[in-house]
Design a protein around this motif. Structure first.
Motif, PDB file in Angstrom:
ATOM      1  N   THR A  24       0.659  -1.313  -0.094  1.00 49.74           N
ATOM      2  CA  THR A  24       0.023   0.130  -0.049  1.00 49.74           C
ATOM      3  C   THR A  24       0.869   1.333  -0.134  1.00 49.74           C
ATOM      4  O   THR A  24       2.217   1.136  -0.018  1.00 49.74           O
ATOM      5  N   ASN A 125     -13.095   9.891   9.991  1.00 51.00           N
ATOM      6  CA  ASN A 125     -12.372   8.902   9.548  1.00 51.00           C
ATOM      7  C   ASN A 125     -11.686   7.972  10.478  1.00 51.00           C
ATOM      8  O   ASN A 125     -11.046   6.839  10.093  1.00 51.00           O
ATOM      9  N   ARG A 127     -10.127   5.289  12.962  1.00 50.10           N
ATOM     10  CA  ARG A 127     -10.476   3.915  13.444  1.00 50.10           C
ATOM     11  C   ARG A 127      -9.741   3.415  14.499  1.00 50.10           C
ATOM     12  O   ARG A 127      -8.466   3.461  14.454  1.00 50.10           O
ATOM     13  N   TYR A 236      -5.951  -5.421   7.121  1.00 57.59           N
ATOM     14  CA  TYR A 236      -5.998  -4.322   6.378  1.00 57.59           C
ATOM     15  C   TYR A 236      -7.247  -3.799   5.842  1.00 57.59           C
ATOM     16  O   TYR A 236      -7.994  -2.795   5.752  1.00 57.59           O
ATOM     17  N   LYS A 237      -8.141  -5.048   5.349  1.00 56.18           N
ATOM     18  CA  LYS A 237      -9.388  -4.812   4.654  1.00 56.18           C
ATOM     19  C   LYS A 237     -10.380  -4.229   5.785  1.00 56.18           C
ATOM     20  O   LYS A 237     -10.930  -3.297   5.558  1.00 56.18           O
ATOM     21  N   THR A 240      -9.573  -0.624   6.899  1.00 54.63           N
ATOM     22  CA  THR A 240      -9.916   0.259   5.767  1.00 54.63           C
ATOM     23  C   THR A 240     -11.163   0.201   5.325  1.00 54.63           C
ATOM     24  O   THR A 240     -11.754   1.339   4.809  1.00 54.63           O
ATOM     25  N   GLU A 241     -11.861  -0.903   5.599  1.00 51.58           N
ATOM     26  CA  GLU A 241     -13.449  -0.962   4.746  1.00 51.58           C
ATOM     27  C   GLU A 241     -14.225  -1.370   6.017  1.00 51.58           C
ATOM     28  O   GLU A 241     -15.543  -1.397   5.569  1.00 51.58           O
ATOM     29  N   GLY A 242     -13.953  -1.692   7.079  1.00 54.65           N
ATOM     30  CA  GLY A 242     -15.062  -2.343   8.104  1.00 54.65           C
ATOM     31  C   GLY A 242     -15.874  -1.307   8.672  1.00 54.65           C
ATOM     32  O   GLY A 242     -15.388  -0.088   8.580  1.00 54.65           O
ATOM     33  N   ILE A 243     -17.021  -1.498   9.028  1.00 57.20           N
ATOM     34  CA  ILE A 243     -18.037  -0.860   9.326  1.00 57.20           C
ATOM     35  C   ILE A 243     -17.709  -0.570  11.009  1.00 57.20           C
ATOM     36  O   ILE A 243     -17.658  -1.610  11.795  1.00 57.20           O
ATOM     37  N   GLU A 316     -19.211  -9.297   3.458  1.00 59.81           N
ATOM     38  CA  GLU A 316     -19.186  -7.950   3.383  1.00 59.81           C
ATOM     39  C   GLU A 316     -18.118  -6.953   2.831  1.00 59.81           C
ATOM     40  O   GLU A 316     -18.070  -6.017   2.342  1.00 59.81           O
ATOM     41  N   LEU A 317     -16.923  -7.621   3.090  1.00 61.11           N
ATOM     42  CA  LEU A 317     -15.666  -7.034   2.678  1.00 61.11           C
ATOM     43  C   LEU A 317     -14.756  -7.866   1.354  1.00 61.11           C
ATOM     44  O   LEU A 317     -13.792  -7.403   1.056  1.00 61.11           O
ATOM     45  N   TRP A 319     -13.247 -10.771   1.550  1.00 58.36           N
ATOM     46  CA  TRP A 319     -11.922 -11.459   1.779  1.00 58.36           C
ATOM     47  C   TRP A 319     -12.125 -12.930   1.882  1.00 58.36           C
ATOM     48  O   TRP A 319     -13.124 -13.237   2.823  1.00 58.36           O
TER      49      TRP A 319
END
Length: 359
Positions: A24, A125, A127, A236-237, A240-243, A316-317, A319
């Motif tokens: 990344t 933003n 987390r 990492y998912k 960066t993308e979790g709720i 949901e993600l 993965w």
């Protein structure tokens, strides 16, 4: 992103650090106090990278945590720092309570005070990602069930009780203070840079040195095995993308009895490093590493079965693990065969291979 990772010199933490720097554009602050299981050689490949920063500190030190947040201004926290070995928690639980419970509390408070001062998008933003274990759910003995995100907590060991406590703290800081958190609970990890007290590296290294391979009870305890680099991608998912407020279980879809794992390792070693080519067996008549297997008295409160339902993170993600157990375990054995300098240096320290656990 600027991601503050606690425990980034440990087994899973170092895999996350390497993944982020290598795959990344994000930056990492690695906060680790370098206890017996922390090893900066695990991140040596990226230690000089301009996006990598290292802070040697204990998460229980409130002032240093406050200063670290202020200096680096992270956009996310990935909290992996923990005492993690069940056997050690049975022998000496106090350190587990201090690091896993009070350390998590201290870090949460530092993160909360920092987050409260943020403005606009930086605040919305932010987390706090807490990385935990499937052991908080207890035992699935006698069932065909899987652990889901709704499974009730029933920890069996001082280690799993301390991790359950830290999970509850993180969720309470979300509910009470509004701190934006996500939680993950993973199954057993394995792969490169694994500290030698854990089952898989313990067996590999004992076998290579012609030492006995002790297996608790009859070896029928079942664990779900997850390749550590697959886990790093999942984490990492999530960060960066979790709720916010959600929990995600991460598993490898690889349920294996401990004895199956040990026998598989012996078979791979028979193939890659035959006893006939291993000087440690120069005076032995053994033909297979499996002849080293011995069964020892089971440890207190040993859970019989863990198994993760990882369908939520897949749905949901998006993965899913890339490695099967067969591919991942062979890669792991090959890594230890090719990195003897690393594990020899680890073994030359105070720790000696005396105990073995299912986690």
């Amino acid at each position: 992103m600027m991601i503050l990772i606690t425990g980034g010199a440990g087994f899973i933490g170092s895999a996350v650090v390497r993944h982020i720097i290598e795959n990344t554009k994000d930056s990492v602050i690695n906060v680790d106090c370098l206890t017996y299981a922390g090893n900066v050689e695990s991140v040596a490949s990226i230690s000089d990278h301009e996006r990598y920063h290292f802070v040697q500190a204990n998460i229980c030190d409130a002032q240093v945590m406050k200063e670290t947040f202020e200096k680096y201004q992270p956009t996310a926290v990935m909290h992996l720092a923990a005492e993690s070995h069940v056997d050690r928690s049975i022998d000496g639980p106090a350190e587990f309570m201090q690091t896993n419970i009070m350390g998590t509390f201290t870090l949460l408070e530092a993160a909360r005070q920092y987050w409260l001062e943020l403005k606009g998008n930086k605040k919305s933003n932010f987390r706090f990602h807490h990385i935990s274990t499937d052991e908080v759910y207890g035992d699935l003995e006698g069932t065909h069930d899987l652990f889901t995100e709704e499974t009730s907590y029933a920890p069996s060991s001082p280690y799993s009780a301390s991790k359950a406590s830290s999970d509850h703290l993180v969720r309470a800081w979300n509910r009470t203070y509004g701190l934006p958190v996500v939680v993950t609970n993973c199954s057993n990890n394995y792969g490169p840079y694994h500290f030698p007290e854990k089952l898989i590296p313990h067996v590999i290294l004992n076998a290579l040195d012609a030492k006995s391979l002790p297996v608790y009870g009859d070896g029928s305890q079942i664990r779900d095995w997850l390749y550590v680099e697959d886990h790093a991608r999942a984490l990492y998912k999530v960060v960066t993308e979790g709720i916010v407020g959600e929990t995600y279980n991460i598993g490898g879809h690889n349920e294996k009895k401990n004895i199956e794992v040990v026998e598989t390792l012996c078979n791979i070693l028979d193939d890659l490093k035959p006893i006939s080519e291993n000087p440690a067996f120069s005076t032995s008549s053994m033909k297979s590493y499996s002849e080293l297997i011995t069964f020892v008295k089971d440890r207190p409160g040993h859970d019989v079965r863990y198994a993760i339902d990882a369908s939520k993170i897949e749905k949901e993600l998006g993965w899913v693990p890339e490695e099967s157990f067969d591919t991942g375990i062979r890669k792991t054995v090959e890594w230890y065969l090719n990195n003897e300098n690393w594990w020899r240096r680890v073994l030359s320290g105070e720790y000696q291979l005396q105990r073995i656990g299912g986690k």
